[in-house]
Design an enzyme around this catalytic site. Structure first.
Site, PDB file in Angstrom:
ATOM      1  N   GLU A  96      28.656  -1.242  48.792  1.00 13.25           N
ATOM      2  CA  GLU A  96      27.639  -1.195  47.730  1.00 13.25           C
ATOM      3  C   GLU A  96      28.202  -1.884  46.490  1.00 13.25           C
ATOM      4  O   GLU A  96      29.378  -1.695  46.161  1.00 13.25           O
ATOM      5  CB  GLU A  96      27.269   0.264  47.412  1.00 13.25           C
ATOM      6  N   ASP A 146      16.065  -4.136  50.585  1.00 10.13           N
ATOM      7  CA  ASP A 146      14.982  -4.764  49.827  1.00 10.13           C
ATOM      8  C   ASP A 146      14.125  -5.598  50.780  1.00 10.13           C
ATOM      9  O   ASP A 146      14.634  -6.506  51.438  1.00 10.13           O
ATOM     10  CB  ASP A 146      15.577  -5.658  48.736  1.00 10.13           C
ATOM     11  N   LYS A 150       7.055 -10.756  48.932  1.00 10.55           N
ATOM     12  CA  LYS A 150       6.346 -12.034  48.880  1.00 10.55           C
ATOM     13  C   LYS A 150       6.862 -12.987  49.951  1.00 10.55           C
ATOM     14  O   LYS A 150       8.062 -13.078  50.199  1.00 10.55           O
ATOM     15  CB  LYS A 150       6.498 -12.650  47.493  1.00 10.55           C
ATOM     16  N   THR A 219      16.360  11.394  52.534  1.00  8.70           N
ATOM     17  CA  THR A 219      16.659  11.279  51.112  1.00  8.70           C
ATOM     18  C   THR A 219      15.528  11.884  50.277  1.00  8.70           C
ATOM     19  O   THR A 219      14.419  12.110  50.763  1.00  8.70           O
ATOM     20  CB  THR A 219      16.824   9.806  50.713  1.00  8.70           C
ATOM     21  N   LYS A 220      15.821  12.140  48.988  1.00  8.24           N
ATOM     22  CA  LYS A 220      14.789  12.610  48.066  1.00  8.24           C
ATOM     23  C   LYS A 220      13.661  11.600  47.974  1.00  8.24           C
ATOM     24  O   LYS A 220      12.486  11.959  47.911  1.00  8.24           O
ATOM     25  CB  LYS A 220      15.403  12.855  46.681  1.00  8.24           C
ATOM     26  N   PHE A 221      14.012  10.341  47.971  1.00  9.60           N
ATOM     27  CA  PHE A 221      13.017   9.278  47.923  1.00  9.60           C
ATOM     28  C   PHE A 221      12.098   9.350  49.141  1.00  9.60           C
ATOM     29  O   PHE A 221      10.878   9.211  49.034  1.00  9.60           O
ATOM     30  CB  PHE A 221      13.739   7.927  47.889  1.00  9.60           C
ATOM     31  N   GLU A 222      12.687   9.596  50.311  1.00  8.93           N
ATOM     32  CA  GLU A 222      11.903   9.679  51.532  1.00  8.93           C
ATOM     33  C   GLU A 222      11.008  10.916  51.537  1.00  8.93           C
ATOM     34  O   GLU A 222       9.849  10.845  51.963  1.00  8.93           O
ATOM     35  CB  GLU A 222      12.840   9.701  52.744  1.00  8.93           C
TER      36      GLU A 222
END
EC number: 2.1.1.33
Length: 241
Positions: A96, A146, A150, A219-222
């Site tokens: 990372e 990511d 586009k 994850t929290k995001f998930e």
């Protein structure tokens, strides 16, 4: 997650334009918390590995021979920490470039007293090319890269034919490339790339995606995405040869 390295080249008109080389990341700014700074200050000498000019002997680094997984782009490190803590018999390598994320992971390693995790804070493609021996990894994980939505940015996606071939060279026979995304068109794109990549077998029974594997922490995001009705797609491909 992918970004470019700009090198000027000449056009036919003699004007300079930028030649882009794919990287495995986007540099993001971020404020450093006290805990993250502690992680960097105290954890870097113990757990961060430098780029090497030859494949690293990870048996020597970890002091043992064990199943070994590498995660590209661990973000803030919550999932990687959870996996390492849950599987002390395995070794983990995280890559990372986001400094607060590296600091957060290292702070967690120090707090939990983990010994089975090491970190690279540089470009993952460089790490794979320079530091990882061929046929040495049991698993490579790429979670929520990511998607570069586009069409004109699709060339920046890390999942390309060349990436699939590089990963295959680093996996052991029977090793797993595990990818996950919360954007269905990117899952479809990854399937297109991987289904024609030589030397892999899709582990999904329907030839598409697998159910969420138990070993990948949520994850929290998930969780937030699930509450909003968003999906997550997991792909697993096994190296055949």
């Amino acid at each position: 997650m992918t970004e470019s390295n700009d090198t000027p080249i000449q056009t036919e008109e003699g004007e300079e334009r930028q030649h882009r080389r794919i990287k495995s990341f986007v540099m993001r700014a971020g404020r450093m918390t006290e805990g993250q700074q502690r992680g960097l200050d105290q954890g870097t000498p113990l757990f961060v590995l430098p780029l090497a000019d030859a494949p690293v002997d990870f048996d020597q680094v970890f002091g043992r021979s064990a199943p070994r997984s590498l995660e590209i782009g661990f973000g803030m490190g919550h999932s990687l920490l959870e996996m390492a803590a849950a599987s002390p018999e395995q070794d983990f390598i995280g890559v990372e470039v986001h400094r607060p994320g590296v600091g957060a992971l290292l702070n967690g390693v120090l707090t939990q007293g983990l010994t089975n995790l090491r970190v690279y804070d540089c470009d993952a493609i460089e790490v794979l090319n320079r530091c990882i021996a061929d046929n040495s990894l049991d698993r490579l994980m790429l979670f929520f890269p990511d998607p570069w939505h586009k069409s004109r940015h699709h060339k920046r996606r890390i999942v390309q034919a060349s990436f699939a071939e590089l990963v295959r060279s680093k996996l052991k026979v029977g090793g797993i490339l595990h990818m996950a995304t919360d954007w269905e068109p990117y899952a479809e794109y990854m399937l297109e790339v991987m289904n024609v990549a030589p030397g892999y077998r899709n582990l999904a029974e329907d030839g598409k995606c697998v159910p969420r594997p138990a070993e990948r922490p949520i994850t929290k995001f998930e969780r937030r995405g699930e509450r909003l009705g968003h999906g997550v797609w997991d792909l697993k491909f096994e190296k055949l040869a």
